[in-house]
Write a protein that holds these residues in place. Structure first.
Motif, short mmCIF file in Angstrom:
data_model
loop_
_atom_site.label_atom_id
_atom_site.label_comp_id
_atom_site.label_asym_id
_atom_site.label_seq_id
_atom_site.Cartn_x
_atom_site.Cartn_y
_atom_site.Cartn_z
N ARG A 191 1.15 -1.29 0.09
CA ARG A 191 0.12 0.01 0.11
C ARG A 191 1.01 1.18 0.00
NH1 ARG A 191 -3.61 -1.77 4.77
NH2 ARG A 191 -5.07 -2.94 3.93
N ALA A 192 1.89 1.25 0.83
CA ALA A 192 2.71 2.56 1.11
C ALA A 192 3.30 2.84 -0.47
CB ALA A 192 3.67 2.23 1.87
N LEU A 193 4.01 1.72 -1.03
CA LEU A 193 4.56 1.82 -2.45
C LEU A 193 3.56 2.39 -3.28
CD1 LEU A 193 7.15 2.05 -3.72
CD2 LEU A 193 6.73 -0.31 -4.54
N ASN A 194 2.14 1.89 -3.30
CA ASN A 194 1.28 2.15 -4.43
C ASN A 194 1.11 3.64 -3.96
OD1 ASN A 194 1.14 -0.46 -5.50
ND2 ASN A 194 -0.68 -0.93 -4.33
N LYS A 195 1.01 4.06 -2.87
CA LYS A 195 0.49 5.34 -2.63
C LYS A 195 1.80 6.56 -3.07
CE LYS A 195 -0.93 8.37 1.13
NZ LYS A 195 -1.16 8.56 2.57
N LYS A 196 3.08 6.05 -2.85
CA LYS A 196 4.06 6.87 -3.05
C LYS A 196 4.15 7.01 -4.41
CE LYS A 196 8.96 6.13 -3.07
NZ LYS A 196 10.27 5.67 -2.35
N LEU A 197 3.76 5.77 -5.37
CA LEU A 197 4.15 5.90 -6.72
C LEU A 197 3.11 6.70 -7.69
CD1 LEU A 197 4.91 2.01 -7.39
CD2 LEU A 197 6.06 3.99 -8.08
N LYS A 198 2.02 6.79 -6.82
CA LYS A 198 0.75 7.70 -7.45
C LYS A 198 1.37 8.92 -7.55
CE LYS A 198 -3.56 8.83 -8.03
NZ LYS A 198 -4.71 9.40 -7.44
N GLY A 199 1.91 9.50 -6.63
CA GLY A 199 2.64 10.89 -6.69
C GLY A 199 4.14 11.11 -7.15
N ALA A 204 6.34 7.96 -14.89
CA ALA A 204 4.89 7.85 -15.52
C ALA A 204 4.44 6.24 -15.06
CB ALA A 204 4.93 8.14 -16.95
N ILE A 205 2.97 6.52 -14.76
CA ILE A 205 2.63 5.07 -14.36
C ILE A 205 1.52 4.38 -14.75
CG2 ILE A 205 3.77 5.12 -11.92
CD1 ILE A 205 1.01 5.80 -10.74
N SER A 206 1.22 3.15 -14.78
CA SER A 206 -0.10 2.68 -14.87
C SER A 206 0.08 1.26 -14.09
CB SER A 206 -0.14 2.20 -16.38
OG SER A 206 -1.60 1.74 -16.73
N MET A 207 -1.21 1.10 -13.49
CA MET A 207 -1.34 0.05 -12.65
C MET A 207 -2.27 -0.76 -13.61
SD MET A 207 -3.12 -0.34 -8.76
CE MET A 207 -1.70 0.38 -7.73
N VAL A 208 -1.61 -1.94 -13.74
CA VAL A 208 -2.40 -2.70 -14.95
C VAL A 208 -3.08 -3.97 -14.27
CG1 VAL A 208 -2.10 -4.19 -16.82
CG2 VAL A 208 -0.66 -2.11 -16.62
N PRO A 209 -4.14 -4.32 -14.21
CA PRO A 209 -5.06 -5.48 -13.52
C PRO A 209 -4.79 -6.82 -14.19
CG PRO A 209 -6.51 -4.38 -14.76
CD PRO A 209 -5.16 -3.48 -14.93
N ILE A 210 -3.43 -7.32 -14.49
CA ILE A 210 -3.02 -8.57 -14.94
C ILE A 210 -2.13 -9.12 -13.95
CG2 ILE A 210 -0.74 -7.72 -15.85
CD1 ILE A 210 -1.22 -9.72 -18.46
N GLY A 211 -2.70 -10.59 -13.64
CA GLY A 211 -2.00 -11.39 -12.73
C GLY A 211 -2.57 -10.88 -11.55
N ASP A 212 -1.82 -10.56 -10.41
CA ASP A 212 -1.91 -9.86 -9.15
C ASP A 212 -1.90 -8.56 -9.02
OD1 ASP A 212 -2.76 -10.28 -6.28
OD2 ASP A 212 -0.71 -10.48 -5.90
N GLY A 213 -1.81 -7.91 -10.23
CA GLY A 213 -1.67 -6.39 -10.35
C GLY A 213 -0.23 -6.11 -10.50
N LEU A 214 -0.13 -5.34 -11.70
CA LEU A 214 1.48 -4.90 -12.05
C LEU A 214 1.46 -3.55 -12.43
CD1 LEU A 214 4.08 -6.29 -13.10
CD2 LEU A 214 3.23 -6.23 -15.37
#
Ligand SMILES: C[S@@+](CC[C@H](N)C(=O)[O-])C[C@H]1O[C@@H](n2cnc3c(N)ncnc32)[C@H](O)[C@@H]1O
Length: 220
Positions: A191-199, A204-214
């Motif tokens: 969660r902490a890394l996801n939050k950090k990556l968003k900002g 540039a990012i994209s969270m792709v719902p493949i597998g367990d999320g990539l």
């Protein structure tokens, strides 16, 4: 309702696999052997492997890093996607799991492209930084112990060139990241890394719902 990603029922998932995964005997055999292990769910899915191979080719990667190798599936598909002379530096701590990996890399004739480093991955990444300096890699895949995800991300961000790609696995963590009752260490680290990556304006990012999320993070 606003547009959203399709809900993958079993039927739709089967359709996706049947109509896109181009399998090879060596990949099938590695998945079958890994399936016998108690920790088999650590292996990435066939469709994720094929997706990562495509990404590696799209960015014209030659030098790549993998953090978390297990029985070698992701390293194998990435190595196959690299041109002659391409390299995967594969980091893991397990002699047992990676002995299976080595057998399959040899069978697939990609063993010459994979350099396995058996040591805690932070140590290997620090050594790469000390030996080669920054921005020397095109692609990194992070898929090891979740508690160290941020440490791996920060090191890979240094190691990857501008325009290079970092792929971070298990970012949806079986849905636990969105479960307010889940407070264990691994879930909190993801969660902490996801939050950090968003900002994080370095990528540039994209969270792709493949597998367990990539999550794909392109270095700017
Ligand atoms: C999820 S599995 C990797 C799956 C693999 N990418 C695949 O496609 O099959 C995670 C791996 O990380 C390794 N690992 C755990 N802690 C580690 C550490 N501190 N440094 C390096 N590897 C570690 C484990 O031994 C395990 O093989």
């Amino acid at each position: 309702m606003a547009s959203r990603t399709i809900n993958l029922t079993d039927r739709v998932y089967k359709y996706l696999v049947d109509h896109s995964v181009r399998d090879q005997p060596v990949l099938k055999a590695l998945r079958a052997e890994t399936a016998k292990l108690p920790l088999s769910m650590m292996q990435i899915s066939a469709e994720q492997g094929q997706f990562m191979a495509l990404l590696v080719q799209l960015i014209g990667a030659r030098r790549t890093i993998e953090v978390g190798t297990f029985t070698g599936y992701s390293a194998l598909v990435v190595a196959q996607a690299l041109p002659p002379g391409g390299k995967v530096i594969a980091c893991d701590v397990s002699e047992e799991f990676t002995s299976i990996a080595r057998r399959y890399w040899k069978k697939a004739k990609v063993d010459g492209k994979i350099d396995l480093r058996l040591a805690p991955a932070t140590q290997t990444l620090d050594r790469l930084l000390a030996a080669d300096g920054t921005a020397r890699f095109d692609f990194a895949f992070i898929d090891a112990d979740k508690n160290n995800y941020d440490a791996y991300y920060e090191r890979c961000l240094k190691l990857v060139r501008r325009g290079g790609l970092i792929a971070i696995d298990n970012v949806l963590w079986g849905g636990e990241v969105a479960n307010p009752k889940a407070k264990d260490k691994d879930t909190r680290a993801i969660r902490a890394l996801n939050k950090k990556l968003k900002g994080d304006r370095r990528v540039a990012i994209s969270m792709v719902p493949i597998g367990d999320g990539l999550t794909l993070a392109r270095k700017l």
